[in-house]
Motif scaffolding. Structure first.
Motif, PDB file in Angstrom:
ATOM      1  N   HIS A 207       0.857  -1.186   0.000  1.00  0.00           N
ATOM      2  CA  HIS A 207       0.000   0.000   0.000  1.00  0.00           C
ATOM      3  C   HIS A 207       0.897   1.243   0.000  1.00  0.00           C
ATOM      4  CE1 HIS A 207      -3.663  -2.339   0.769  1.00  0.00           C
ATOM      5  NE2 HIS A 207      -2.918  -3.080   1.572  1.00  0.00           N
ATOM      6  N   THR A 208       1.300   1.654  -1.209  1.00  0.00           N
ATOM      7  CA  THR A 208       2.297   2.710  -1.345  1.00  0.00           C
ATOM      8  C   THR A 208       1.709   4.111  -1.168  1.00  0.00           C
ATOM      9  OG1 THR A 208       1.915   2.562  -3.718  1.00  0.00           O
ATOM     10  CG2 THR A 208       3.845   1.445  -2.852  1.00  0.00           C
ATOM     11  N   ARG A 209       0.467   4.318  -1.634  1.00  0.00           N
ATOM     12  CA  ARG A 209      -0.154   5.653  -1.620  1.00  0.00           C
ATOM     13  C   ARG A 209       0.839   6.680  -2.167  1.00  0.00           C
ATOM     14  NH1 ARG A 209      -1.369   6.751   4.137  1.00  0.00           N
ATOM     15  NH2 ARG A 209      -2.705   8.442   3.386  1.00  0.00           N
ATOM     16  N   LEU A 210       1.413   6.359  -3.333  1.00  0.00           N
ATOM     17  CA  LEU A 210       2.432   7.207  -3.929  1.00  0.00           C
ATOM     18  C   LEU A 210       1.818   8.157  -4.956  1.00  0.00           C
ATOM     19  CD1 LEU A 210       3.411   6.295  -7.081  1.00  0.00           C
ATOM     20  CD2 LEU A 210       4.087   4.263  -5.791  1.00  0.00           C
TER      21      LEU A 210
ATOM     22  N   LEU B  93      12.643  19.760 -24.646  1.00  0.00           N
ATOM     23  CA  LEU B  93      11.882  19.802 -23.397  1.00  0.00           C
ATOM     24  C   LEU B  93      12.600  19.027 -22.292  1.00  0.00           C
ATOM     25  CD1 LEU B  93       8.264  19.104 -24.726  1.00  0.00           C
ATOM     26  CD2 LEU B  93       9.285  21.321 -24.193  1.00  0.00           C
ATOM     27  N   ALA B  94      12.186  19.301 -21.083  1.00  0.00           N
ATOM     28  CA  ALA B  94      12.628  18.522 -19.931  1.00  0.00           C
ATOM     29  C   ALA B  94      11.411  18.098 -19.134  1.00  0.00           C
ATOM     30  CB  ALA B  94      13.574  19.329 -19.047  1.00  0.00           C
ATOM     31  N   GLU B  95      11.450  16.859 -18.651  1.00  0.00           N
ATOM     32  CA  GLU B  95      10.449  16.383 -17.693  1.00  0.00           C
ATOM     33  C   GLU B  95      10.972  16.689 -16.295  1.00  0.00           C
ATOM     34  OE1 GLU B  95       8.733  12.317 -19.781  1.00  0.00           O
ATOM     35  OE2 GLU B  95      10.664  12.252 -18.755  1.00  0.00           O
ATOM     36  N   THR B  96      10.134  17.273 -15.462  1.00  0.00           N
ATOM     37  CA  THR B  96      10.491  17.443 -14.055  1.00  0.00           C
ATOM     38  C   THR B  96       9.393  16.803 -13.218  1.00  0.00           C
ATOM     39  OG1 THR B  96       9.359  19.565 -13.746  1.00  0.00           O
ATOM     40  CG2 THR B  96      11.607  19.623 -14.591  1.00  0.00           C
ATOM     41  N   THR B  97       9.814  16.063 -12.221  1.00  0.00           N
ATOM     42  CA  THR B  97       8.857  15.337 -11.397  1.00  0.00           C
ATOM     43  C   THR B  97       9.194  15.500  -9.928  1.00  0.00           C
ATOM     44  OG1 THR B  97       8.302  13.659 -13.049  1.00  0.00           O
ATOM     45  CG2 THR B  97       8.052  13.024 -10.758  1.00  0.00           C
ATOM     46  N   ILE B  98       8.161  15.699  -9.132  1.00  0.00           N
ATOM     47  CA  ILE B  98       8.275  15.665  -7.676  1.00  0.00           C
ATOM     48  C   ILE B  98       7.470  14.465  -7.208  1.00  0.00           C
ATOM     49  CG2 ILE B  98       7.940  16.936  -5.519  1.00  0.00           C
ATOM     50  CD1 ILE B  98       7.934  19.513  -7.176  1.00  0.00           C
ATOM     51  N   TYR B  99       8.035  13.712  -6.287  1.00  0.00           N
ATOM     52  CA  TYR B  99       7.487  12.398  -5.923  1.00  0.00           C
ATOM     53  C   TYR B  99       7.361  12.278  -4.413  1.00  0.00           C
ATOM     54  CZ  TYR B  99       7.944   7.380  -4.813  1.00  0.00           C
ATOM     55  OH  TYR B  99       7.786   6.114  -4.292  1.00  0.00           O
ATOM     56  N   GLY B 100       6.295  11.610  -3.985  1.00  0.00           N
ATOM     57  CA  GLY B 100       6.126  11.281  -2.578  1.00  0.00           C
ATOM     58  C   GLY B 100       5.337  10.007  -2.425  1.00  0.00           C
ATOM     59  N   ALA B 101       5.397   9.382  -1.261  1.00  0.00           N
ATOM     60  CA  ALA B 101       4.649   8.151  -0.995  1.00  0.00           C
ATOM     61  C   ALA B 101       4.083   8.210   0.414  1.00  0.00           C
ATOM     62  CB  ALA B 101       5.545   6.925  -1.169  1.00  0.00           C
TER      63      ALA B 101
END
Length: 501
Positions: free
Chosen positions: A216-219, A261-269
């Protein structure tokens, strides 16, 4: 890939084919796992039909069936090797379509322990739609492979062979219509992804259901594209900022792709979700443990708004452990195991499974094994286990992430503390040999025993002067070998690494 019609919809094209029904295979799903499966199957069956829900465009494009395709994807060396085996020159195809050439440019890896810079070997930055489109074009050149676009499989066709159930095809319908048609085949491969209906179909057929493990990551991801001016196009290659998950610190990625282009990602779980509000996106980047991502974004022009993607859970369906498995049926890719996408394992594991399927089909042609499909699912399980174990150990560091499954809690805790020791020695101590071992195991290029086998653990503990820590982990009279045997899953050395040979 050629688009085809269902039997009865246009001159019964498929039923009047010169190819016998017994040498037809069906692949449910035309994403990366399905394309890889279709390519391998084309060496063993006279006709392969890919059933794909989406209408596929003749250019790289986002599509509903891949909701995560707006976000960064990466391939491990394992997956790259398989793609080169199946599609020689695919990387040159990417570059010809404008993919960003990373070779020789620097990657920045920033963690709470240290900041590292090292040059890329041969590698390309591209979006998921471009990667899939390049591979789909290669598959399109295969005369035995056809695709039913805008169609879905609604159930499996079956019949009894003695006292054993056999899958004999799929019931297929156009998405916009209610009428369905039967499409017969000698083999059906479910590559429909993390939302596969196979567990429900198996239960309806009386086969039971797999003993599913759930993380259960809830990411959540939040990804935004930025335009890179010509003056900065080679100044920044990949930047990876890793927070401390135990403190619920998010991570950030900057990665140039095609089209300037550039992909930028912010991640959390663990329910720690990054913002999709444009006004809050760059302030969120500034809150990461290092300002580099925010400093880069301040120089770039955003293209569109941030887009989110949430994954409540990752699932492992251990089909190889089921007592009843129909002949004529396989599952592959995310249909078996859906991973945390941040680790970039899904496509590489599916690629290794596709190669293993090719080996099994060759063996089935030489030997008589009435249960080869079940035995192949068991082999898939051996490929999957190291990757699954890796994400369970890593994601359980996040507050709010929980796990339902058979992996030992004691073993997981040991691995988390042990990896902390390895990281400190590798990053703060500058031990690049340990860093290579850690990255090799996490990237599926080395078997887990390279870092977690008894000999490896003793070497690392001695090297890091952590003998006292190891002694505390063991019960009175317990040897390290016995502890590892009781607390770690049984890994099968080399099964994944051999897939790209």
């Amino acid at each position: 890939m050629k688009e085809v019609s269902l039997p009865g919809e246009s001159e019964d094209r498929l039923t009047e084919s010169n190819v016998k029904a017994g040498s037809r295979a069906i692949v449910i799903g035309g994403s990366m796992a399905g394309l890889l499966a279709a390519k391998v199957l084309s060496g063993h069956y006279g006709e392969i039909i890919v059933i794909e829900r989406d209408e596929l465009q003749d250019r790289p494009a986002n599509r509903p069936g891949v909701p995560q395709d707006h976000h960064p994807h990466r391939l491990q060396h394992l997956g790259k090797g398989v793609l080169e085996t199946l599609f020689p020159g695919w990387r040159e195809d990417l570059l010809a379509q404008g993919a960003y050439e990373r070779e020789g440019k620097e990657m920045h890896l920033i963690s709470p322990l240290a900041s590292l810079q090292f040059p890329y070997e041969k590698d390309e930055g591209c979006s998921r739609p471009l990667l899939e489109w390049v591979i789909r074009r290669r598959v399109a050149a295969e005369p035995r492979i056809q695709v039913l676009q805008g169609h879905e499989a609604v159930s499996l066709l079956t019949r009894k062979k003695g006292n054993k159930l056999a899958v004999t095809g799929a019931k297929v319908k156009e998405k916009r219509c209610s009428d369905s048609r039967d499409l017969e085949a000698a083999l059906v491969v479910d590559a429909s992804g993390r939302y596969s209906r196979l567990p429900a179909w198996l239960e309806e057929l009386g086969c039971g259901k797999p003993d599913t493990e759930i993380l259960h990551t809830r990411l959540a991801y939040s990804t935004r594209y930025y335009r890179i001016p010509e003056s900065l196009k080679d100044r920044y290659s990949t930047v990876l900022i890793e927070g401390d998950p135990s403190l619920a610190e998010g991570s950030g990625v900057f990665s140039p792709i095609e089209g300037g282009l550039a992909e930028t990602t912010i991640y959390g779980a663990g329910g720690h979700y990054p913002p999709v509000d444009p006004a809050r996106y760059e302030p969120a980047a500034a809150k990461l443990i290092h300002p580099m991502l925010a400093e880069i974004l301040a120089q770039l022009e955003p293209v569109g708004n941030p887009r989110g993607f949430r994954v409540p859970e990752c699932r492992l369906n251990p089909y190889g452990a089921m007592p009843e498995w129909p002949s004529g049926l396989l599952a592959i890719g995310d249909s078996i195991c859906s991973f945390d996408p941040i680790y970039g394992q899904g496509i590489s594991v599916a690629a290794a499974e596709a190669m293993e399927m090719g080996k099994a089909l060759q063996e089935a042609g030489r030997e008589s094994d009435p249960r080869w499909e079940l035995h192949l699912q068991q082999r898939f399980g051996k490929i999957i286990l190291p990757a699954w174990w890796t994400i369970v150990v890593a994601d359980l560091r996040w507050p709010g992430v929980t796990y339902e499954g058979s992996l030992s809690g004691r073993g997981i805790r040991f691995c988390q503390e042990y990896l902390d020791i390895v990281r400190r020695q590798a990053l703060q101590g500058g031990d690049m040999e340990l860093f290579g071992l850690m990255m090799g195991v996490q990237g599926l290029d080395l078997p887990p025993s390279a870092l977690f086998g008894e000999e490896a653990v003793r070497m690392v503990v001695s090297r890091c002067k952590q003998e006292a820590w190891l002694e505390k982990q063991l019960d009175d009279g317990e040897t390290l070998g016995c502890f590892l045997e009781r607390s770690f899953p049984v890994f099968h050395p080399g099964s994944h690494a051999e897939a790209n040979r």
